[in-house]
Design an enzyme around this catalytic site. Structure first.
Site, short mmCIF file in Angstrom:
data_model
loop_
_atom_site.label_atom_id
_atom_site.label_comp_id
_atom_site.label_asym_id
_atom_site.label_seq_id
_atom_site.Cartn_x
_atom_site.Cartn_y
_atom_site.Cartn_z
CB CYS A 21 -0.95 0.07 1.11
SG CYS A 21 -2.01 -1.38 1.37
N GLY A 47 1.01 -0.44 -5.02
CA GLY A 47 -0.25 -1.16 -5.27
C GLY A 47 -1.04 -0.53 -6.24
CG ASN A 122 2.28 1.17 3.69
OD1 ASN A 122 3.38 1.82 3.64
ND2 ASN A 122 2.21 0.12 3.58
N GLY A 123 0.74 -1.07 5.84
CA GLY A 123 1.18 -1.77 6.74
C GLY A 123 0.34 -2.97 7.03
CE1 TYR A 262 10.22 -5.53 -6.84
CE2 TYR A 262 8.54 -5.28 -5.10
CZ TYR A 262 8.94 -5.42 -6.33
OH TYR A 262 7.70 -5.41 -7.52
#
Ligand code: AMP
Length: 488
Positions: A21, A47, A122-123, A262
């Site tokens: 996300c 995302g 996000n997480g 990444y």
């Protein structure tokens, strides 16, 4: 944010582990939603399956959430105009398709005792299912299968009166990773979990404050970077004023090391370091640790490019583009099925035959997860006439699943979980294979080595050293054991 609990086996909702996300928020700018749409464009790599924006116009909240990319959903005037107001936040995510997925698309919104509450996350919360079961037992009615909704219910049912106190009370009950942007009629709250696992930065654009997962999203709207939201910090913007509080017991931060390998875009700056430069540094470490005689260094595009440049510069072996990537196909890793993933690899990459023919090549990629990409690429290089194919990976073997917001498959599907490096080399059909060591990775990040007692990063995907409890995972494992003990 996670749509169900963190196991790859289908659960009661039929969903699987999937989350990647990005979040973006603007407080105090005319046409805030248009800025959020731009910011989300820059975070699209985090995302690609769904996007949403919620705005506040001083009287009402407005939300538009849709499956698909930001472009196509948020580039029409009427959509942006309907998201009126000077405060807005948005979210990009990975998700499944269909109605079940749409109700999980963020920002999530609820009417609470204190008024409207929107949240973008996000997480991943590693005790979400545990909390959810308890909340449902006490009467909460969930609208989605998202772990993020757990936070809303904890806020709603908190014994405190003030919204901020309720919010802090809720956060103290959750474990795992959360970088959040929330909106209430009172203002915007941005916060990061005490370990700071997922990133969150703060910027300024004239008089408005901006929050974003990465600095690239500040760049796209022309905002200047102010600083990171610190691990364990809540930043509150109300009436154009900024306030910071730290309600948690301070602990040593453990930001995600995989963001460096990444996940983040290479043109982002995090903790005052360029992601691109760090990735080149990882490639250089790899060249020092695992040299091999060859004619060309070739990146697996795009994720392997900076590390391959670092490897080439360090080794003195020429860097060449031996694989050309089509930019009109999505990322392979997050396609829904193994079959589509396999086809996706072929669609995405093509060998630059004229260059490869008869050459000993070193392929550089950022990571091996299932091994599908590496196998296809090595085969492609051989078909194109490569004399030798050596694979170098700019991260240590991925041996463990992530429970903190990066989409990794369950452990049994990770190539490195069950195979040593020699077996992996055989699987991907490479003449040789080497991974950067965990200390090499830390060196590229400016550390002497990985601290055994207090590592600076969350590197659980490479070490299995998870910095939080994994309540849902442990409960799931023990209930499976109980089933084995008492077969039906
Ligand atoms: P695999 O084919 O399963 O070994 O996947 C490895 C490839 O997926 C590498 O080229 C990585 O760049 C990419 N990758 C690694 N982790 C992720 C992730 N969480 N989401 C999307 N792609 C990833």
């Amino acid at each position: 944010m996670l749509t169900t609990h963190p196991f790859d086996t289908p659960d009661e909702f039929g969903d699987k582990l999937r989350e990647e996300c990005g979040v973006f928020g603007v407080s105090g700018a005319e046409g805030a939603a248009a800025l959020v749409a731009l910011g989300l464009h820059a975070l699209q790599h985090r995302g690609q399956e769904a996007a949403g924006i919620t705005s506040w116009d001083g009287h009402n909240f407005h939300t538009h959430r849709a499956m698909g990319h930001v472009a196509g959903n948020f580039d029409r005037d009427e959509v942006i105009r309907a998201l009126a107001g000077t405060v807005a936040c948005g979210h990009v995510r990975y998700s499944t398709t269909g109605e079940t997925a749409l109700r999980n698309v963020q920002p999530l919104y609820a009417e609470l005792a204190n008024g409207g509450f929107a949240i973008a996350h996000n997480g991943n919360i590693s005790n979400a299912m545990h909390l959810r079961r308890e909340l449902i037992r006490r009467g909460s009615i969930f609208q989605s299968t998202s772990d993020t909704e757990t936070i809303i219910h904890l806020v709603a049912t908190s014994g405190y009166r003030d919204l901020l106190d309720r919010f802090i009370d809720a956060l103290k009950q959750v474990e795992g990773a959360y970088s959040l942007i929330c909106m209430t009629p009172e203002g915007m709250i941005a916060c990061r979990d005490p370990l700071g696992i997922r990133p969150l930065v703060m910027g300024k654009l004239e008089d408005s404050y901006i929050f974003a997962s990465e600095t690239v999203a500040l760049d796209v709207v022309g905002a200047s970077y102010v600083r990171d939201v610190e691990p364990g910090e809540l930043v509150i913007v109300k009436d154009g004023e900024l306030r910071s509080i730290r309600p948690f017991t301070a602990i040593a931060p453990r930001p995600c090391i995989f963001e460096w390998v990444y996940f983040s875009r290479p043109d982002s700056i995090a903790q005052d370091r360029s992601v691109y430069t760090v990735r080149k540094g990882i490639g250089a470490e790899l060249a020092i640790e695992s040299p091999v005689e060859a004619d060309l260094v070739i990146p697996v595009p795009d994720s392997g490019v900076p590390a391959a440049i670092g490897y080439a510069q360090q080794s003195g072996i020429p860097f060449e583009l031996g694989i050309i990537r089509s930019h009109y196909v999505g990322r392979t890793f997050i396609q829904p099925s193994a079959e589509v993933r396999r086809l996706g690899v072929k669609l995405k990459h093509n060998a630059n035959r004229a260059l490869i023919q008869g050459k000993r090549i070193i392929l550089v990629d950022d990571s091996i997860v299932r091994g599908t990409t590496s196998l296809k690429i090595v085969e492609m290089m051989r078909e194109a006439g490569a004399a030798e194919v050596h694979m170098r990976i700019a991260s240590p073997p991925t041996t463990h699943s992530c429970f903190y917001g990066v989409d990794t498959p369950e452990r049994s599907k990770l190539l490195a979980a069950k195979h040593n490096v020699a077996q992996m080399a055989e699987f991907i059909k490479a003449d040789s294979l080497a991974f950067v060591s965990i200390d090499g990775l830390y060196r590229a990040l400016g550390e002497a080595k990985r601290g055994e007692v207090l590592p600076r990063y969350c590197d659980a995907c490479f070490t299995g050293d998870y910095p939080t409890d994994l309540t849902d995972h442990d409960e799931q494992a023990s209930s499976q054991l109980a089933l084995l003990d008492h077969p039906a």
